[in-house]
Design an enzyme around this catalytic site. Structure first.
Site, mmCIF file in Angstrom:
data_model
loop_
_atom_site.group_PDB
_atom_site.id
_atom_site.type_symbol
_atom_site.label_atom_id
_atom_site.label_comp_id
_atom_site.label_asym_id
_atom_site.label_seq_id
_atom_site.Cartn_x
_atom_site.Cartn_y
_atom_site.Cartn_z
ATOM 1 N N GLY A 105 -1.096 10.808 8.189
ATOM 2 C CA GLY A 105 -1.056 11.114 9.698
ATOM 3 C C GLY A 105 -0.312 10.163 10.195
ATOM 4 O O GLY A 105 0.679 10.032 9.670
ATOM 5 N N SER A 115 0.220 8.837 2.001
ATOM 6 C CA SER A 115 0.901 8.872 3.089
ATOM 7 C C SER A 115 0.469 7.473 4.035
ATOM 8 O O SER A 115 0.493 6.300 3.696
ATOM 9 C CB SER A 115 0.913 9.868 4.129
ATOM 10 O OG SER A 115 1.838 10.153 5.076
#
Length: 237
Positions: A92, A124
């Site tokens: 995110g 991520s």
């Protein structure tokens, strides 16, 4: 160091479904564990509950519990190992994730839990926070954390979602140029850039690049390629 961490570049590769390529890596990393304590704080435009639900759907073999539902998040992180849970942090916005970790006073508990061998999985943003700082994230700084300093599970910088593709007609800086700016100002701090579909595996005091694609290590003015399966243990210092 007893850290056992799987740091995925991304949740998706190409047109695959959510966590499709990562699922085998995740389950292998978990061993017999199937209880996941999920850190959803990188989410911004979806609710934390929706994020947990998406991870649960992608990993039906596991039981996923959101950290945001814990009455005492610090205690939940501290007791994850004895509760036979792995700690998982999704992607995110990296700035929002780190901001919330500082706000919830979770930086030191996470560092201690991972160092003590609690299995950790990130993708991520969840991988990015395991470097020295988040200064080589690709994300927009939509919120300002108290510091850019991150968990320092690895003694260098990470750049997930790495790509050297430049769209025709695009005149903005390439990823390489952005990373070169960092290493120009921080010539002694390596940046490990990993492509989508790959991951860094830290276990038994060794570090390897997992997946079928290579990556790069940026240091000073040098860009050195790393091959799939290559050991990066020397970067641990």
């Amino acid at each position: 160091m007893t850290a056992h961490a799987l740091l995925l570049s991304s949740s998706r590769q190409g047109d695959e479904t959510y966590l499709e390529h990562a699922r085998a890596h995740i389950l292998a990393h978990l061993g017999e564990r199937r209880e996941l304590l999920f850190v959803p704080y990188a989410a911004v435009t979806q609710t934390y509950d929706a994020y947990v639900e998406a991870v649960q759907k992608a990993l039906p073999e596991c039981s996923v519990v959101g950290l945001h539902r814990a009455s005492d998040p610090v205690k939940a992180i501290t007791q994850a190992k004895e509760n036979h849970q792995a700690i998982v942090t999704g992607g995110g916005n990296t700035f929002h994730l780190l901001y919330t970790l500082y706000e919830q006073k979770l930086i030191a508990p996470l560092q201690n839990a991972i160092a003590d061998g609690t299995p950790y999985i990130g993708w991520s943003a969840g991988s990015n926070i395991c470097g020295m700082s988040i200064r080589t994230t690709n994300d927009m700084p939509i919120i300002e954390p108290p510091s850019f300093n991150a968990l320092t599970i690895l003694p260098f910088q990470l750049n997930p979602h790495y790509t050297d593709y430049q769209p025709p007609g695009h005149n903005g800086e390439t990823r390489d140029q952005r990373l070169a700016e960092f290493t120009a100002l921080n010539p002694r701090t390596p940046v490990v850039a990993i492509r989508e579909g790959t991951a860094l595996l830290l276990t038994n005091n060794t570090l390897t690049l997992q997946g079928e694609k290579g990556g790069f290590v940026f240091t000073g003015e040098e860009k050195r390629p790393i091959a799939a399966g290559e050991s990066l243990t020397k970067l641990l210092g």
